[in-house]
Design an enzyme around this catalytic site. Structure first.
Site, PDB file in Angstrom:
ATOM      1  CB  ILE A  14      19.734  89.416  13.157  1.00 19.49           C
ATOM      2  CG1 ILE A  14      20.220  90.388  12.085  1.00 19.49           C
ATOM      3  CG2 ILE A  14      20.827  88.458  13.567  1.00 19.49           C
ATOM      4  CD1 ILE A  14      21.400  91.250  12.524  1.00 19.49           C
ATOM      5  N   GLY A  15      16.705  89.719  11.408  1.00 21.94           N
ATOM      6  CA  GLY A  15      15.556  90.614  11.285  1.00 21.94           C
ATOM      7  C   GLY A  15      14.882  90.474   9.944  1.00 21.94           C
TER       8      GLY A  15
ATOM      9  N   GLY B 171      11.509  92.604   7.674  1.00 22.55           N
ATOM     10  CA  GLY B 171      10.473  93.633   7.657  1.00 22.55           C
ATOM     11  C   GLY B 171       9.873  93.781   6.280  1.00 22.55           C
TER      12      GLY B 171
ATOM     13  N   GLY C   4      12.715  94.058   3.470  1.00 22.89           N
ATOM     14  CA  GLY C   4      13.632  92.967   3.174  1.00 22.89           C
ATOM     15  C   GLY C   4      14.067  92.276   4.445  1.00 22.89           C
TER      16      GLY C   4
ATOM     17  CG  ASP D   7       8.769 103.222  11.525  1.00 25.06           C
ATOM     18  OD1 ASP D   7       7.849 103.360  12.360  1.00 25.06           O
ATOM     19  OD2 ASP D   7       9.092 102.118  11.061  1.00 25.06           O
TER      20      ASP D   7
END
Length: 412
Positions: A101-102, A104, A107, A217
């Protein structure tokens, strides 16, 4: 052979043990109960020889031996049994992996479902191959920070551990499936709804700053709705977060350009400060209300200049005076003159219902706490540019601690 005595203490709690292919087992706990006692009971009742034991609560949280004393009466505990000497891989042994699902710079993130409880979780896997030369304590700072935070608008960390070969850190996080606020930042979002989301963000960041933690961030992509039909949000991705006053790594910039405060782009910025989160919160509020980010230019260099000069506009026909005043308190350089997160939390924009009025100008410029003059006429006041619809995705990327270049020199 007699069953180990768990009932010597007056403070006995009855719990239920459940494992695959085994009948439920009644466990009597007291303050002296150890994992070795439970393993002996399992050996007798389930006739299983064990070398390793793991216990989990119904929500998927792992129970350590020191936590047994806090287990409440009537709790159901799920048991993972193994005859192996080494601790089993949590991904393979404990969770069914549904999908990725993601992904970056740190990881990947997987959607997992607990085999016993069926609880959905987000599994963030950080490979140490991408962090060569850095201390494990520094790499695992995200889990240390999340363990220290307990707020309804901050993602929950259920558990985390370093694998046996010390090549991966796995974090089991609360799963949020409502999508990011990036999907909400468009011209159809009312100022009242933008305020509802913003209030939760500000409260969560105020809690972080109260605990001397700076997110570093903050952006629309890192704020998630808890479910598709909910307006409750949670802040995620504390991967580059730090403590107030912590030294910034030399020759590195952490964050996403469109949300970076002017001081972060300066070579003289040496220590992490809460002011950079405040600036990013202002960018998020602006993005929710106007459907675009305040300082985005045609290229990174223009974005950089807009940030340094505090150059932003008011592209909607009608917004509240309180909102304009709030933004003027946030988008200020130097940071010492900028409002802090507690000032924002108590600002009148969050106290009153929005009163709309028509602006007599088209586009504006602000360089201090009080200046809202010198408005430019570069775009029509009705034009709302959707956030992240541009194809220049390069200035959307988060810069991690790995970037050992003078970022501000590259984009000047």
């Amino acid at each position: 052979m007699s069953i180990p005595k768990f009932t010597l203490s007056k403070q006995v709690r009855f719990c239920t043990l459940i494992s695959l292919n085994c009948n439920p087992l009644c466990l009597l706990l007291n303050q002296n109960t150890k994992f070795s006692d439970i393993m002996k009971l399992i050996k007798i009742s389930w006739r299983r020889n064990l070398k390793f034991l793991r216990l989990f609560k119904p929500d998927g949280t792992e129970v350590e031996e020191k936590d047994l004393i806090n287990i409440k009466r009537g709790t159901t505990l799920y048991v993972e049994l193994t005859n192996e000497d080494l601790k089993p891989n949590i991904i393979q042994q404990q969770y069914d992996i549904i999908k990725k699902i993601g992904e970056g710079g740190q990881g990947i993130v997987l959607l997992g479902k607990h085999k016993f409880t069926k609880e959905s979780v987000a599994l963030k896997i950080i490979s140490l191959k991408t962090w060569l030369g850095q201390e494990i304590d520094g790499i695992s700072q995200e889990q240390l920070i999340l363990n220290a935070l307990d707020h309804k608008n901050i993602v929950k960390l259920h558990q985390s551990y370093l694998t046996q070969n010390q090549r991966e850190i796995t974090m089991v996080l609360e799963y949020l499936n409502g999508g990011s606020l990036l999907n909400q930042a468009n011209s159809k979002l009312s100022e009242a709804d933008a305020k509802l989301y913003s209030k939760q963000i500000v409260d969560a960041i105020a809690y972080c700053h109260q605990n001397s933690i700076v997110h570093c961030d903050l952006k629309l992509e890192n704020i998630m709705l808890t479910s598709p039909n909910s307006k409750e949000i949670k802040i995620i991705d504390f991967g580059v977060s730090s403590y107030v006053g912590q030294q910034k790594l030399p020759d590195s910039v952490v964050g996403t350009l469109s949300y970076l405060a002017p001081e972060v782009l300066s070579p003289s910025y040496k220590c992490i400060q809460p002011s950079q989160d405040v600036w990013a919160v202002g960018c998020i509020i602006y993005g929710l209300v106007f459907g675009k980010l305040p300082f985005d230019g045609a290229n990174p260099s223009e974005t950089y200049r807009n940030i340094i000069q505090c150059n932003y506009g008011i592209p909607k026909k009608s917004v509240s005076k309180d909102l304009i005043h709030l933004l003027s308190q946030i988008f200020v350089n130097p940071p010492k003159e900028r409002a802090n997160i507690f000032d924002i939390q108590n600002h009148s924009w969050f106290k009153e219902q929005p009163i709309l009025f028509k602006l007599s100008f088209r586009n504006g410029r602000s360089s201090s706490v009080t200046k809202l003059n010198s408005y430019r006429q570069q775009q029509d006041e009705d034009q709302i540019i959707l956030v992240s619809q541009r194809k220049n995705m390069y200035h959307r990327r988060s810069v991690t601690r790995q970037d050992k270049v003078l970022f501000f020199n590259k984009i000047k």
